[in-house]
Each structure stands twice: as C-alpha cells, then as structure tokens.
Write a protein that holds these residues in place. Structure first.
Motif, PDB file in Angstrom:
ATOM      1  N   HIS A 125       0.912  -1.290  -0.078  1.00 38.90           N
ATOM      2  CA  HIS A 125       0.011  -0.051   0.149  1.00 38.90           C
ATOM      3  C   HIS A 125       0.834   1.331   0.153  1.00 38.90           C
ATOM      4  N   ARG A 126       0.757   2.282  -0.930  1.00 34.67           N
ATOM      5  CA  ARG A 126       1.466   3.307  -0.954  1.00 34.67           C
ATOM      6  C   ARG A 126       0.584   4.472  -0.418  1.00 34.67           C
ATOM      7  N   LEU A 127       1.250   5.438   0.216  1.00 33.68           N
ATOM      8  CA  LEU A 127       0.490   6.662   0.908  1.00 33.68           C
ATOM      9  C   LEU A 127       1.566   7.654   0.751  1.00 33.68           C
ATOM     10  N   ASP A 128       1.345   8.759  -0.396  1.00 28.57           N
ATOM     11  CA  ASP A 128       2.220   9.849  -0.325  1.00 28.57           C
ATOM     12  C   ASP A 128       1.783  11.030   0.356  1.00 28.57           C
ATOM     13  N   VAL A 129       2.546  11.576   1.261  1.00 28.79           N
ATOM     14  CA  VAL A 129       2.110  12.806   2.269  1.00 28.79           C
ATOM     15  C   VAL A 129       3.158  14.115   2.054  1.00 28.79           C
ATOM     16  N   CYS A 130       3.685  14.014   1.126  1.00 28.17           N
ATOM     17  CA  CYS A 130       4.552  15.234   0.644  1.00 28.17           C
ATOM     18  C   CYS A 130       3.762  16.405   0.507  1.00 28.17           C
ATOM     19  N   GLU A 131       2.711  16.349  -0.281  1.00 27.74           N
ATOM     20  CA  GLU A 131       1.820  17.532  -0.395  1.00 27.74           C
ATOM     21  C   GLU A 131       1.196  17.955   1.044  1.00 27.74           C
ATOM     22  N   ASP A 132       0.787  17.215   1.823  1.00 25.29           N
ATOM     23  CA  ASP A 132       0.317  17.390   3.007  1.00 25.29           C
ATOM     24  C   ASP A 132       1.141  18.260   3.754  1.00 25.29           C
ATOM     25  N   ILE A 133       2.411  17.618   3.897  1.00 24.41           N
ATOM     26  CA  ILE A 133       3.668  18.592   4.569  1.00 24.41           C
ATOM     27  C   ILE A 133       3.833  19.801   3.873  1.00 24.41           C
ATOM     28  N   ALA A 134       3.868  20.082   2.525  1.00 22.46           N
ATOM     29  CA  ALA A 134       4.103  21.237   1.859  1.00 22.46           C
ATOM     30  C   ALA A 134       3.253  22.181   2.099  1.00 22.46           C
TER      31      ALA A 134
END
Length: 276
Positions: free
Chosen positions: A106-115
C-alpha cells in the motif's frame, strides 16, 4: 568521552558541539544536522549505529571523525553496544519486499500535506490500519518520520527507511507482532482538565504560538522550549491541531499535557512536568 555504537548523537553534541560539523562532513546525508530545528528532534532519537545505517556508511567512519575531538571508543563496542538501539530496521526487510506482490504494498504519499501544512497523522494511521500479515505500507515523505516510527514500533510494527533524495524519503512499515503492553496509551494526552490545570499554574505560564510554522517545526519548537522550562512552570501552546506525533515524545520526556480543542484550527496545549 567514551562512545559506542549506541551512543546518542545528542550526547556527542552536548559533550562537544564541534561534533555537528564532524558528523555533517561524513557525507551529504548528515548535512541536515546543521539545521538546529531538525537537530533538536532527531539527535536525541538517533544513535551512531542508526545514523550509520541511514547514511549508508560504517560506524567506524564516525569514530574516525570524532577521535580528533577527544572521543574514544569503548572496548566492548563490538557486541554489547549494539544491543537495543533506538530504532533498527529489520535485516530481512529487503527479502520480504522482494517476495511481496505489488498489490500487497500500500502506497501513501504525504509530501503535499507536509508542503501545505496539513497534518497527515489521521491519514497515515488509517493506512496503517489496513496493513495485515503479508502486506506493507510504503509512506512517501520529505523526511524520515522519526516520531511516527516511535509510535508504530510500540504498536508492533517493523520499519525500513530509504532516502531517495535529500527531500524524498520512502519508509516501509509491516507488522512484526511485538506490540508493547501500553501502545495505545502512548499517543493519548495524560489528562484533559484544561481550565483547572491552567488555574493551577496561574502566573507561571510561558505562551508560544506555532500556528504559522511549517511541519515539523511546531514540534521541534515546542520540544526546544521545554528543554529550558523552569521547574513548576507550564508551557501554553497555541496550535492549529492536536499534535499527535508530539504526544508520545512528551510522555517519554516526563511531561503531561492538557488539551483544549476550541474550534477549527484553534487548539490550546498546556504542557508541564509530571509530579514525581
């Protein structure tokens, strides 16, 4: 100072601040140590062995850089010092991932949330709950999520981090079945009688506002303030949200916290030392 593989980076810096540059010069992975904000939250959690793993180098490289500063290696370093590191990725992970079907990762990208300053904690924990035996979670982030690792290790998860670039880190989590007896308690506030607690510290409160700071700076700023908080006083924090990653850090440092969720983007924390 005698050092070993399980010596904390923070202990090195406290003994001799020149250790910052000595370690940062080893390779590019450690240049973030020069950032005082990141240093506050990471140095106290990471040992020499952990740092060597993150940086892809030998522990002996640290010893070489630190020796001119007066640090000496303990004789028993080769075995005993490697026991019980703060965080250690399981060596079998690479084989586990190679055998894992693509649909079970399962993949979860939270880079945008952090930015954008959004707290991804609930999103991450929802994804973690979907991980069962024979599956794993790949968390894509801009830095190694040390506080999250602390929480999930207590909940029985193993982990592995891989730095793809200075601002891109892949962290894998999977179940290891070794949850601690009080895993859930570690992420809850110690108490929540906010007004009563605030009255108890009348005239002995320092106030800070971290709503304007980008992650992970709110947590780093709060921990920095607590380092110099006088005994018998409390830290009043104005925040945009309940900082779930911070709560276990407070418990480990001997602090309690009362929380008042006043409204959207308006949360008040009162943090103070637990009575012995």
């Amino acid at each position: 100072m005698h050092i070993a593989a399980n010596t904390k980076i923070s202990a090195l810096i406290k003994e001799n601040p020149a250790a910052i540059e000595a370690i940062a010069s080893i390779n590019k992975h450690f240049e973030k140590l020069r950032n005082p904000l990141l240093r506050k939250v990471l140095a106290s959690r990471v040992t020499i062995a952990d740092a060597a793993r993150i940086g892809g180098c030998e522990v002996e490289r640290f010893y070489e850089q630190l020796a001119p500063l007066g640090f000496t290696v303990t004789a028993e370093n080769s075995t005993e010092s490697m026991e019980d590191p703060v965080y250690t990725s399981a060596p079998e992970l690479s084989a586990f991932l190679r055998s894992l079907p693509a649909e079970r990762l399962h993949r979860l990208d939270v880079c945008e949330d952090i930015a954008t300053g959004n707290d991804p904690f609930r999103k991450i924990m929802a994804a973690v709950d979907k991980v069962d035996e024979g599956s794993a979670l790949l968390l894509i982030n801009t830095f190694e999520p040390t506080p999250l690792i602390a929480i999930l290790k207590k909940k029985g998860y193993s982990y592995f981090t891989e730095e793809k670039s200075p601002d891109l880190v892949h962290t894998y989590f999977w179940r290891s079945g070794t949850a601690g007896p009080q895993a859930e308690e570690s992420i809850k506030p110690a108490e929540n009688n906010f007004e009563e607690t605030l009255a108890r510290f009348a005239g002995k409160v320092k106030r800070i506002d971290v709503r304007h700071l980008e992650m992970p700076q709110p947590m780093v700023t709060i921990l920095g303030e607590l380092e110099t908080l006088p005994a018998g006083e409390a830290l009043y924090v104005v925040h945009k949200r309940v900082p779930q990653f911070l709560l276990p850090q407070l418990g480990e440092r001997g602090f309690r916290v009362a929380i008042n969720e006043a409204g959207p983007n308006e949360v008040y924390l009162l943090i103070y030392r637990a009575e012995k």
